[in-house]
Structures are given as structure tokens and as C-alpha cells.
Design a protein around this motif. Structure first.
Motif, PDB file in Angstrom:
ATOM      1  N   GLU A 205       6.623  -0.453  -9.470  1.00  0.00           N
ATOM      2  CA  GLU A 205       7.087   0.562 -10.421  1.00  0.00           C
ATOM      3  C   GLU A 205       7.649   1.782  -9.682  1.00  0.00           C
ATOM      4  O   GLU A 205       8.678   2.344 -10.067  1.00  0.00           O
ATOM      5  CB  GLU A 205       5.878   0.965 -11.273  1.00  0.00           C
ATOM      6  CG  GLU A 205       6.207   1.617 -12.576  1.00  0.00           C
ATOM      7  CD  GLU A 205       4.932   2.139 -13.261  1.00  0.00           C
ATOM      8  OE1 GLU A 205       3.813   1.871 -12.767  1.00  0.00           O
ATOM      9  OE2 GLU A 205       5.074   2.823 -14.272  1.00  0.00           O
ATOM     10  N   TYR A 206       6.948   2.157  -8.616  1.00  0.00           N
ATOM     11  CA  TYR A 206       7.415   3.294  -7.823  1.00  0.00           C
ATOM     12  C   TYR A 206       8.748   2.973  -7.163  1.00  0.00           C
ATOM     13  O   TYR A 206       9.673   3.784  -7.164  1.00  0.00           O
ATOM     14  CB  TYR A 206       6.361   3.657  -6.769  1.00  0.00           C
ATOM     15  CG  TYR A 206       6.767   4.808  -5.878  1.00  0.00           C
ATOM     16  CD1 TYR A 206       6.978   6.077  -6.410  1.00  0.00           C
ATOM     17  CD2 TYR A 206       6.951   4.631  -4.508  1.00  0.00           C
ATOM     18  CE1 TYR A 206       7.363   7.136  -5.599  1.00  0.00           C
ATOM     19  CE2 TYR A 206       7.325   5.682  -3.686  1.00  0.00           C
ATOM     20  CZ  TYR A 206       7.534   6.932  -4.243  1.00  0.00           C
ATOM     21  OH  TYR A 206       7.907   7.979  -3.438  1.00  0.00           O
TER      22      TYR A 206
ATOM     23  N   ILE B   7       0.817  -1.221   0.000  1.00  0.00           N
ATOM     24  CA  ILE B   7       0.000   0.000   0.000  1.00  0.00           C
ATOM     25  C   ILE B   7       0.848   1.268   0.000  1.00  0.00           C
ATOM     26  O   ILE B   7       0.355   2.341  -0.292  1.00  0.00           O
ATOM     27  CB  ILE B   7      -0.988   0.044   1.195  1.00  0.00           C
ATOM     28  CG1 ILE B   7      -0.241  -0.016   2.525  1.00  0.00           C
ATOM     29  CG2 ILE B   7      -2.004  -1.076   1.096  1.00  0.00           C
ATOM     30  CD1 ILE B   7      -1.124   0.313   3.720  1.00  0.00           C
ATOM     31  N   HIS B   8       2.111   1.138   0.318  1.00  0.00           N
ATOM     32  CA  HIS B   8       2.954   2.332   0.377  1.00  0.00           C
ATOM     33  C   HIS B   8       3.739   2.571  -0.904  1.00  0.00           C
ATOM     34  O   HIS B   8       4.312   3.640  -1.083  1.00  0.00           O
ATOM     35  CB  HIS B   8       3.899   2.247   1.569  1.00  0.00           C
ATOM     36  CG  HIS B   8       3.168   2.134   2.864  1.00  0.00           C
ATOM     37  ND1 HIS B   8       2.481   3.187   3.413  1.00  0.00           N
ATOM     38  CD2 HIS B   8       2.950   1.081   3.682  1.00  0.00           C
ATOM     39  CE1 HIS B   8       1.892   2.787   4.537  1.00  0.00           C
ATOM     40  NE2 HIS B   8       2.156   1.527   4.713  1.00  0.00           N
ATOM     41  N   GLY B   9       3.766   1.601  -1.769  1.00  0.00           N
ATOM     42  CA  GLY B   9       4.497   1.809  -3.005  1.00  0.00           C
ATOM     43  C   GLY B   9       4.341   0.641  -3.960  1.00  0.00           C
ATOM     44  O   GLY B   9       4.488  -0.515  -3.566  1.00  0.00           O
ATOM     45  N   THR B  10       4.048   0.967  -5.208  1.00  0.00           N
ATOM     46  CA  THR B  10       3.997  -0.076  -6.226  1.00  0.00           C
ATOM     47  C   THR B  10       5.430  -0.492  -6.569  1.00  0.00           C
ATOM     48  O   THR B  10       6.400   0.206  -6.237  1.00  0.00           O
ATOM     49  CB  THR B  10       3.347   0.466  -7.510  1.00  0.00           C
ATOM     50  OG1 THR B  10       4.140   1.581  -7.964  1.00  0.00           O
ATOM     51  CG2 THR B  10       1.920   0.927  -7.269  1.00  0.00           C
TER      52      THR B  10
END
Lengths: 266, 165, 782
Positions: A248-249, A243-246
Motif C-alpha cells: 500500500e505504501y 520490512i521497509h514498505g507495505t
């Protein structure tokens, strides 16, 4: 926390003997990895062996091109050590960004490495600098030490006594904090060895724990500059997603943190 | 029923104390349950909120993440022992003067962490540093604005006091 | 201004105990023979409880009892209630599913209690709880609104077809249709209002004692309203009669709404203390708090705002789905209805409004009031709509707001509320000046050259506080009146105790309430003691929430003071042989006006209690009580504007400046008011940037600790620039409006409007995490 028996040996040998004698033991130094999981009842060692006050496990020495940090040295002592700041300032910087002041007063370098937490900071430095992990039994090269998430080459009862960092030509660390836990959502340690070898290691990003990033190493070897990474593409394959980062991110962060690590490198 | 206990001895707020407790007892529970020092609070399970901050041998630590055995033989200071009887530490006074607290629950931990912060940084504190250094303490009431103000104010007072010495 | 009086920045009287570690919270209270409760909680979001085997647990060391939901039923302990009746637009009452304190048959959210273990120590109770074996038949779960309203979704309660709690509406549907059809422009927006977890730093706790000889219970509990707790526990739960139950809420470490409600744990602790014949203490750990404290917000909304050719608003249509969680908590039904849709006019003249709200059951923790409660959801929706309209029309967002401001008062909105007073231009003007709005384009340009994305965002909020006129809320379905009580006791030596039904859990009532009395009598505030939070001391009260303690609680004190002063003047006049109308109160004395003849308060008080020389027929003593019932809501309002920089490489937002201009009416202690604003702002910023409760598809709470639920830390937020513009509330004696929730109501839209301005992409939901902002930047570029 489940019931447990606490031991406080006064030497490394005594600690190892206690470990061998007692069933289901765990070493404890600062306790900032082990105690939280014991509190949540996710770990239930019958015996905890406190190595945090063994004199032979505390201290910092810089000599002969090597910075040695003994295993139970606290983060606070590492970040404020003149020897560390002079020999590998990136380690002081990394340590000063680790946890919070109270955690840094207790947490130790040995604890940070022994667990191989995928979001821990020190494994990135250890691997990027090609450090040696010294135990009560042997020396282990960083390349052979980290065996995937929460797994290391340590054998049962084997105790880290020190980490030996070869001095680098340049090294830098940059991390993007996880908004909740404040561990590394992604941190990258870059290092250029005195022999010209370049390593870039990311923590927090990969599903398999601390990882070298070949694309970045290649680009930096050709041209040690943040700009050299502008055109690098990091694949999100195998990266963590939550939930804090994909993924890709996080792939983006690997690159951006690497660039900022290069900028901070000294 | 049997509970296996052992005796731990430490110095708390300048007084030698001992207690028979289970090995799994955390320092914060020894302080609260055995010694009645309920100013040290528990606000989370994950060593993050800092409400339990005390000083062990002069350093601010989270007493919820210290086994009593680890503290055996140590010198512990809690919020109750920060200043003498009927006196206020400059940090305590600054929190009151700057409205650095509301519900008061995180406050003892904040004050203990802040005292340690000033010890480490001296008068070199600025707002950005104070905010960074409060990483290990969560407050839900004040929005931190007045906590930051309190710490900066106290740092000034403590600097002046030490310069006067 | 008097040194200790109204308007003074007096340091708080209560602080000394908190800064020296002498506060006394529920978990600090220890009594002889105390045992500990640990609850066995469901690991499943939805399951049938087929059986509970307690035999192993009962054999564990130190375990005194294992009690289950079945025994609650056997003892005829009542189910939890929702105390506000809301009717659907078809006239049918809301569908309240049964919520037993421990589930005998079905669990409907992760963390719901099924049994409790009472042990000699905290650890033994927990060890025992792990040995309780519950046989569950796992059922499919609906973990969010969309899953719960989908065709074929798992049904939570037999009473509620389609998991609908109600389908409620407000306003004139047809009038909105007609206005929309004539509109020159329409702006439609869909958004989510993210689910939050209140996270008062003190976890909930209860200590229950039963005195068998007296058949009397004492409950120490973390409550914002101990009298309401006692009323509900006795009237509805069949645990104790009201006169046989003393509820004490001592120092309480923050509430933000979450400690209004009566929870299963305090019910069970009381009941268990009688069953085991020993005092029972329960203290929540943080994980339990995440799982079982009432959560906040969680709306899905679609709205359309219609404008005429001159950009004047013609109409607003809103369709909201509000998550209720698995059960209806104490005031939950009022939050997305009367506390939300009645504020949809905002600061604007909107002639036609229609809103429909569907309440939805899901297999998640119950949702109820959290700081702002409905009003942040309304304000966020409106302020994003109007900002979006300004961007669509390419007009200045401040000017579009100004053009639509309500400027004459009183103003009747189409959604019940009648605003009594305000000056929205004044707060907007002050905010624009403070942030140097005129200089913004130059600053943005400069930031751009430095590689930063700079943005500015506005939020003009209004809220209804001072909750609330009893008759009005009664007509809207409230099960209680929302007045407040006060009792002023002047002691024979002239010191004063003020007993109030308000409850302070961080708000500083011990100081501000004393300031009001000090101001009236001209005495030092330390001569006044504020007593609250104990049903044995204070007769009755409605507690503290909804920014009501100033507007309602203080008004009750003023009313009681007027009675005390009237009697004291009579006594003074009698003793000074003067006319009552000539007595004035100055500097703690009762003085014959225009003379030097006077009696100090202490002498008047002593005379009242000796009774040696009182006017004929006067009763001795100097003590008066009052109940104050407000005549209207109060309407705090203001403008928040913030300027942010977004790091395009990481999506991280940092604050350049944050200005908050509020109109709270009269301020008693500006320092405390500012503290309330700071705290509210950071909770609002937390909602905008960091906080989000997430359940996975199976109904497991992903964010069940501070490792995953992002709490604002000091480094995440700026220092604030605060200002006040003042219009005095005409509805109460001191002109107070209330300040507790404003920050949380106004901040989210300001932050999101600033970020979307910076990145040039209006499609962004809260929390605007770096991950989301970075993705929004990428898709904006695509």
C-alpha cells in the motif's frame, strides 16, 4: 568468492568469442552488480570477461534525434555529460541519484539494464523513453527487452553495446530511496514523447520488476501536470511488500514519485 | 595444493608493483595482503560502507568491488600515498583539526572519498552537498557532524591552495 | 586554562596514524605461518546436530584442520558464561542455558558455530567450510518474545521453563498499588524498544598464536577490555592459565558495547592455534557480524504512570519483557535489570515505582549491552509516557516535566539510585532558549502553509555512569569489581608513560588522559604517552564501557599522579633544601614557593633514578600505581529537543533543528566530548528512524547486511547544536560524569515525540520509517 578466470578482451568480437569458447562465462563491466554476488558466493561464473575497457563500448553520441549511450559508459560520465544534460536532462538526473559517488565511478548503463534488477533505476528510463537496446547481434525495443524480475530478452552470450534513447518532449525522474540499500524503494520515470505519447514507468515497486503504470499514463496524457494525478488511485496488487514498505505504501509512492517526476520534468 | 595465480602489475602510490595472485583476488586484498597497505579497510560485504575507498586513475572507487585483473595496469592511490612522506594532505589535516574521526576505521575511506568529492566539485561544496556525496561511506562513531565540517574546511583550504598556484 | 591542560580543545595525539593509514587493527597484524579460520555456521534457528562429515572438507586444497564442538568438549573447554547473577523475585537464580563455543548437540540461532575450518588462505578456509556436511534435525523455533512466551512454544533450554531467564522485580508493588488507587489521572502506554545491531565499523577479529616451548598464548583481539577477556578465558574456559596468556587489543575500530564480551570465535582461535601448531586468524565479515555480534535492546513494555490532580507524578508501574536471544552473553543479565529499572525515576520525583522484568530466551543472536545498555530503554519509556501525559492533559510538555523535576540533591529514588547532583531546570532552560521554543507556534504555522507537518519533541534524560562502585555492584550480583587501575611511570629524562586499564577504541584517551597529566605538571601533552590494551604492559584493568573511562579511569590516573607528585616533591625538597610543604608544581618544575629556586621535572626524575642524593630511606625510581574504586555512580543528564518536518505524502522525516544540552560535569577536552555526543545522537536517531533487526518467524535474520539493516548515513542526520550546563560530580576528584552514551540515551524519545507531535498521532513505534509514519498519518486521518 569462488575461483574464476579473468579475461580482458580488447574488442567486442573478442569478448563474444571468449564467451563462446569458455564455459559458464559472465560479462563484467563496472562489476558493481556481478562482483557483490560473486563475493557472497551467490554467483560462481568460471570465467569473467571484462568488457569495461573496450573502446567501442564507451562513449556518448547525440545525433538525429537520438541519444546513444554506449554500454560500458560509467554513470559518472553519463551524469556529467553535456550531451546528456542537453538532450535528455532526466537521464543525467537519474544517473546522479544512482548508487553513490564511488559506485557511479565504476557502474555502467549496460550493467544496470542487463540484470533487470527490480530496484535498478535505468530500466525505468529505458522503458519510459521507448529506447532501443543495441547488442552485438541485433536491436531490441525496450518493450521487448524486460521480461520480468532479473530476466531480459538477451540470449546467452549476447552483449549489450549501446542504448539508444529517442529525445523526448519532456521527461522526469523521481525516486524514493530504500532506507538501507539506497536503491529505489520506488522510482518513477515519466516521459512525453515528441509524438505526444506518454509513458510512466515505476521501478522498485513491483514484484515483476520495472512496470508501466497505465492509470498515471492515462491521466498525464489528458493533462500533463502533477495535479492531474491527485485523484489517481494505484492498486497495491502485485507490488512488493517488505520490512521497509507495505504494498500500500509503495502504491502511494508510485503516485507521489510520479507527481514529483512530472514537476521535475524538462 | 595448487593455487592458479597470475601476475598483475600496477602503479600504487607512484611505485610500479606486481604480484602473483588468484584471479578471484579483490584489489583491497592485494593492497592489504600482498602490498602491506593496511590503511585500506574492509567494513562490509555489500559495497556500501566505503572503508575500502581508494583512487583508481584519479577516481574514488570501492576497492572491495574491483578484481585485481580490472586494476591491472592502473594507477592506484591509497591513503598511505595521498601525501608525501611526513606530509599531510589538506583533507587529512582537516580531519585531524576538526575531530573528524574517532575509531579511525572508516577514516581512510572517508578521506579518499572526500578528496575525490572536492576534485569534482571544487569550492562549490555546501553542507547539503557534502552530506549527499557521503552516501557511499558509513561512519558509526562521529555522527558525521565533524566529518562534514572537515570536508568543508578542507575544500576551502584546497581551493585557496589551487588559487595560489 | 593551560594550552594542553584540562578544558583545552587539543587535537588528538592518536589521529596522525589513523589519517595516514597507519592505524594497526587486528586484521592488519600478520605473523609468520599464519593460517585462517572460517566457521561453519548453522543455517537453522533451532536444530539438533545429528552428525558432521568433515571428510570432504579435509580433502580440499589448503585445509589443515576441521574442528568441531565435540572436540571442544573432549578437550574440556568451558562453556561461555554470564558474569552477573540476577535472582528472580521468588529468590531463585537466573536460568543459564549451556553455551558451548561450537555446538556439539543443539544450535539455537542462525549463525551459531558448529565447526571451524583452518586453511592456508582465507579463501581456502572458506572453500573448506562449504564442504563440511552437517546433518541437522530442524526443530521449531521461537523467533521473538511473543512466540517464546506463548503456550506450547518451543523450549530452548531444559533449565528454563517457559523460556524464562528470570522474573525479576524492583520497588514496592503494594505502595504503587496504593498510590495508583488515589490517582486523579493515569496514563498507560505499551511500546516496543526495537532490537538493534551495534555495527562497529571494524568487524570483530582474533589472531591467536601458541608458543609450544613456552606453553604460552598471545591473542590479538578486538576487545574493549582485554584484561577481562584474559581473566574469563583463563578462569572459566580452561584454555590457558592467566600468566600464559597475553591479550592485546590494539587499535580497535569502535565497540559500542559489542566488543566487551568474550565470544566463541576468539576462544576457538586460541584453542585451534594449539591444535594445529600454527597461528590462527579469524576476521568476521559483515554478515557474520550481523549474525553473531551481541545485539542490543529488544524490549516489550507496558507501563502506567499515575498523577494527582495537579499533574504531579504519584507512581509508576512497569512490566517489561526483555529478549536475551538464545544464550546469556557476558553481562546480559544486568542490562534489562540494574542498568534499566534503576533509572526509571528519570529526572522526576516519583515517590513510588515498581518494575517487573521477565528475561526471555528466543532463537536469535544473544543480546547484551549496546551503547546506553538499559538506560536508553528506561529513558525512552519515561519520556514517551510524560509526553503522552502532557498531550492528554493538554499542558505544555516542557512545563509538565519542569513541574515534576527533582530539584534538591542528593535524591534517593525508590529504585536504588541516589542521585548526587544535577540541575535539570538549567539544561531545560538552555535547550528551550537555543531552539527558540517561544517561536515554535509561528514556525509550525509557517511550515503548514508550505505544506509541511512540523513537530517539536523533548527528551529529558538521566543515566547512571561511572560504572561502578565494586561493593555496590557486588551486592547486586556482578561477578567482578568495577574499579580501574593506573600506573604512572616517570622516565629518568622526565617523559611520562601512563598505563591505564581503560581501553580506547575511538574515545581519544591518548589525548584526554595525557591532558590530565599535562595539566597537573604543566608540561606539554606530547611528553606523555598513554599505554593501554596489552595485558603484558598494563597489570589489570576493567576496560571501557558504560561511560566509565573519564569518571573511573581518569580518577585512577589522578590517584597515581598524587602519589608520584608526593614523592617527587620529597625529592625536590631534599635537593633544594626546602620544606616539602613549600614545593609547588609549576610549568613542569618543582619550585620552592615564593622563591626562584626550582628543579625541572627532568632533574627530579633523574635524581630519582640515579639515587645519588635521595632522602634517607627513600627507594629509587619514580613510578606509582593506583586502583580507583568509585564511591557512587555518576549521573549525567540533559535535555534534548528537536524540531522536524514530516512530508505527509511520503512519511519522510527531516530535521529542522536539533539541540542537545548536557551536564557531564567537568570536561577534559570539549572537542572530544562533543564528538562523543554527536556519535551517540546519531545512534539514537538511527534507533528512532532507521535501525531494526528483524528475524522472520522461522528465525532467519532478515536484516543481515547493509542492504536491509538501515545504517544512518550523512544525509539522514543534521548538524547539531550542543551546549553544556555544568554541575560537578562530587564523587570523583575532577568532578567528571561521563559522556559516551548520553546521545544514544536521550535522542530516541526526542525524535519520536517530535514526529508524533507533527503528525498528530501518538501511536508510533521505532523505527519511525517513512512507511510507518505514512501509515500513522493515514490512520490518524481515518
Amino acid at each position: 568468492m569462488y575461483e574464476t578466470i579473468y579475461h580482458r578482451p580488447s574488442s567486442i568480437d573478442e569478448a563474444a568469442a571468449l564467451f563462446a569458447k569458455n564455459e559458464d562465462g559472465k560479462y563484467l563491466a563496472g562489476g558493481h552488480t556481478l562482483i557483490p554476488v560473486m563475493k557472497s558466493r551467490l554467483a560462481a561464473p568460471s570465467n569473467v570477461i571484462d568488457i569495461g575497457r573496450i573502446p567501442a563500448l564507451i562513449g556518448i553520441e547525440a545525433a538525429g534525434g537520438t541519444l546513444m549511450i554506449k554500454a560500458a559508459t560509467t554513470y559518472y560520465d553519463i551524469m556529467s555529460s553535456t550531451q546528456v544534460k542537453q538532450s535528455i536532462p532526466a537521464i543525467a538526473r537519474l544517473t546522479s541519484m544512482l548508487g553513490d559517488p564511488q559506485v557511479r565511478a565504476r557502474g555502467t548503463i549496460g550493467g544496470s539494464i542487463a540484470n533487470n534488477d527490480p530496484a535498478a533505476d535505468f530500466p525505468a528510463a529505458v522503458l519510459a523513453l521507448g529506447a532501443t537496446i543495441r547488442t552485438n547481434k541485433r536491436d531490441i525495443a525496450a518493450d521487448d527487452f524486460f521480461k520480468g524480475i532479473f530476466t531480459t530478452a538477451l540470449q546467452d552470450g549476447e552483449l549489450i553495446t549501446a542504448v539508444l534513447f529517442p529525445l523526448a518532449a519532456k521527461a522526469g525522474y523521481s525516486k524514493f530511496r530504500h532506507p538501507a540499500s539506497r536503491f529505489a524503494l520506488t522510482g518513477v520515470f515519466v516521459a512525453q514523447s515528441k509524438g505526444g505519447d506518454v509513458r510512466a514507468v515505476a521501478t522498485g515497486a513491483s514484484q515483476s520488476g520495472v512496470m508501466r503504470v497505465g492509470e498515471i499514463e492515462k491521466a498525464l496524457k489528458a493533462n500533463w501536470s502533477a495535479a492531474a494525478l491527485d485523484s489517481v488511485k494505484i492498486s497495491p496488487d502485485g507490488l512488493l511488500e517488505d520490512i521497509h514498505g507495505t504494498a500500500e505504501y509503495r502504491a502511494n509512492l508510485v503516485k507521489v514519485m510520479a507527481q514529483r517526476a512530472v514537476e521535475s520534468a524538462e | 595444493m595448487t593455487i592458479v595465480t597470475r601476475k598483475v602489475s600496477l602503479t600504487v602510490n607512484g611505485k610500479a608493483v606486481s604480484a602473483d595472485v588468484e584471479d578471484r583476488t579483490l584489489l583491497v586484498h592485494l593492497l592489504r595482503d600482498n602490498l602491506g597497505l593496511t590503511g585500506t579497510h574492509v567494513g562490509c560485504d555489500t559495497s556500501q560502507c566505503g572503508a575500502c575507498t581508494v583512487h583508481i586513475d584519479g577516481r574514488a572507487v570501492k576497492s572491495c568491488t574491483v578484481l585485481v585483473g580490472q586494476a591491472d595496469g592502473s594507477n592506484v592511490t591509497t591513503i598511505e600515498g595521498l601525501a608525501g612522506h611526513n606530509e599531510l594532505h589538506p583533507m587529512q589535516a582537516a580531519f585531524r583539526d576538526n575531530h573528524g574521526l574517532q575509531c579511525g576505521y572508516c577514516t581512510p575511506g572517508m578521506i579518499m572519498a572526500a578528496v575525490d568529492m572536492v576534485r569534482r566539485h571544487g569550492g562549490k561544496l555546501d553542507e547539503a552537498t557534502v552530506r549527499q556525496e557521503l552516501e557511499g561511506n558509513i561512519c558509526r562513531c562521529t555522527g558525521y557532524h565533524n566529518i562534514v565540517k572537515s570536508v568543508l574546511d578542507a575544500a576551502g583550504r584546497m581551493e585557496m591552495a589551487s588559487a595560489a598556484e | 586554562m593551560k594550552a594542553d591542560g584540562i578544558g583545552a580543545r587539543l587535537a588528538r595525539k592518536e589521529d596522525k596514524r589513523f589519517i595516514t593509514g597507519k592505524g594497526r587493527y587486528v586484521d592488519d597484524v600478520r605473523v609468520h605461518g599464519m593460517t585462517y579460520a572460517h566457521f561453519v555456521r548453522s543455517p537453522h534457528a533451532h536444530a539438533r546436530v545429528k552428525g558432521i562429515d568433515i571428510s570432504e572438507a579435509m580433502g580440499r586444497p589448503g585445509v589443515l584442520a576441521v574442528l568441531t564442538g565435540r572436540e571442544l568438549v573432549d578437550d574440556k573447554i568451558g562453556n561461555l558464561i554470564c558474569g552477573w547473577m540476577v535472582h528472580s523475585k521468588d529468590g531463585s537464580p537466573m536460568k543459564m542455558g549451556a553455551w558451548p563455543a561450537m555446538a556439539p548437540e543443539t544450535v539455537r540461532f542462525v549463525g551459531q558455530a558448529v565447526a571451524v575450518v583452518i586453511g592456508e588462505t582465507r579463501n581456502q578456509a572458506r572453500d573448506g567450510a562449504e564442504a563440511v556436511i552437517v546433518d541437522y534435525e530442524v526443530l521449531p523455533a521461537a523467533a521473538d518474545i511473543k512466540a517464546a512466551i506463548a503456550p506450547g512454544a518451543p523450549q530452548l533450554h531444559p533449565e528454563a521453563a517457559g523460556n524464562a531467564v528470570f522474573n525479576w522485580s524492583i520497588g514496592d508493588d503494594k505502595a504503587v498499588d496504593a498510590a495508583m488507587s488515589k490517582a486523579a489521572h493515569k496514563v498507560t502506554f505499551e511500546l516496543e524498544n526495537n532490537r538493534l545491531i551495534p555495527n562497529a565499523m571494524e568487524p570483530r577479529a582474533a589472531l591467536a598464536e601458541y608458543n609450544e616451548a613456552e606453553e604460552h598464548f598471545t591473542l590479538h583481539t578486538t576487545s574493549q577490555n582485554p584484561h577481562v577477556a584474559r581473566l574469563v578465558l583463563s578462569a572459566f574456559y580452561n584454555i590457558a592459565q592467566e600468566h600464559k596468556l597475553r591479550v592485546i587489543a590494539p587499535d580497535v575500530g569502535g565497540g559500542f558495547g559489542s566488543k566487551i564480551f568474550i565470544y566463541p570465535e576468539e576462544m576457538v582461535a586460541l584453542w585451534a592455534s594449539k591444535k594445529v601448531g600454527r597461528p590462527v586468524k579469524w576476521t568476521s565479515d559483515r554478515t557474520e557480524a550481523f549474525l553473531t555480534d551481541a545485539h542490543g535492546r529488544d524490549h516489550l513494555t507496558k507501563a502506567t504512570m499515575a498523577f494527582d490532580a495537579n499533574h504531579k507524578i504519584l507512581a509508576l508501574r512497569v512490566d517489561t519483557h526483555a529478549n536475551f536471544g538464545a544464550y546469556m552473553s557476558l553481562f546480559s543479565s544486568s542490562v534489562p535489570t540494574y542498568l534499566y529499572a534503576t533509572l526509571l525515576s528519570g529526572q522526576y520525583n516519583i515517590p513510588n515505582i515498581y518494575a517487573e522484568v521477565t528475561g526471555v530466551y528466543t532463537n536469535t543472536a544473544p543480546i547484551d549491552a549496546y551503547r546506553g545498555a538499559g538506560r536508553p530503554e528506561a529513558s525512552y519509556l519515561l519520556e514517551r509516557l510524560i509526553e503522552t501525559a502532557a498531550r492528554t492533559f493538554k499542558v505544555d510538555p516542557a512545563e509538565l516535566r519542569r513541574k515534576n523535576f527533582i530539584t534538591s540533591f542528593p535524591h534517593q529514588t525508590p529504585v536504588i539510585m541516589a542521585y548526587d547532583i544535577g540541575d535539570f531546570n538549567a539544561s531545560l532552560d538552555a535547550a528551550l532558549k537555543e531552539i527558540d521554543y517561544a517561536g515554535f507556534p509561528a514556525r509550525k504555522e509557517k511550515a503548514k502553509k508550505e505544506g509541511k507537518l512540523r513537530g517539536i519533541g523533548f527528551s529529558c534524560y538521566i543515566e547512571a555512569c561511572g560504572i561502578a562502585p565494586s561493593k555496590a555492584v557486588g551486592s547486586l550480583g556482578a561477578g567482578v569489581g568495577l574499579w580501574e587501575s593506573a600506573e604512572v611511570r616517570v622516565n629518568p629524562v622526565g617523559t611520562i608513560e601512563v598505563l591505564t586499564g581503560s581501553h580506547s577504541h575511538g574515545q581519544g584517551h591518548e589525548t584526554t588522559f595525557a591532558q590530565v597529566v599535562a595539566d597537573r605538571l604543566g608540561i606539554p601533552a606530547n611528553q606523555i604517552q598513554i599505554v593501554h590494551g596489552d595485558t603484558d604492559k598494563v597489570q589489570f584493568g576493567m576496560g571501557t564501557y558504560g561511560s566509565r573511562s573519564g569518571a573511573v579511569g581518569i580518577s585512577a590516573i589522578v590517584k597515581a599522579m598524587e602519589k608520584v607528585e608526593a614523592k617527587a616533591k620529597k625529592i625536590a625538597a631534599h635537593q633544594l633544601e626546602a620544606s616539602e610543604s613549600d614545593i609547588v608544581i609549576e610549568n613542569g618544575t618543582f619550585k620552592v614557593t615564593g622563591t626562584d629556586r626550582l628543579m625541572p621535572l627532568a632533574s627530579v626524575a633523574l635524581a630519582a633514578y640515579t639515587g645519588h642524593n635521595l632522602p634517607d630511606g627513600m627507594e629509587p625510581g619514580l613510578k606509582e600505581g593506583a586502583f580507583y574504586d568509585p564511591t557512587n555512580f555518576t549521573f549525567p543528564s540533559g535535555t534534548y529537543v528537536c524540531e522536524v518536518d514530516v512530508d505527509a505524502a511520503t512519511g519522510k522525516t527531516s530535521f529542522v533543528d536539533f539541540v542537545a544540552v548536557d551536564d557531564f560535569g567537568r570536561l577534559i577536552n570539549p572537542m572530544i566530548v562533543e564528538g562523543q555526543v554527536h556519535g551517540g545522537l546519531v545512534q539514537g536517531i538511527g534507533q528512532a528512524l532507521l535501525e531494526r533487526a528483524v528475524y522472520d518467524n522461522s528465525g532467519q535474520l532478515v536484516t543481515a547486511s547493509y542492504m536491509d539493516y538501515a545504517m544512518p548515513r550523512a544525509e539522514d542526520v543534521p548538524s547539531f547544536k550542543l551546549q553544556h550546563t555544568t554541575t560537578l560530580c562530587p564523587g570523583n576528584p575532577l568532578g567528571i560524569k561521563g559522556c559516551g552514551e548520553a546521545g544514544a540515551i536521550g535522542a530516541p524519545a526526542a525524535v519520536i515525540n517530535a514526529i508524533t507531535d507533527a503528525i498528530g498521532n501518538n501511536s508510533l513505534e521505532m523505527p519511525a520509517t517513512p512507511d510507518r509514519v505514512w501509515h500513522a498519518i493515514q490512520s490518524g486521518r481515518a
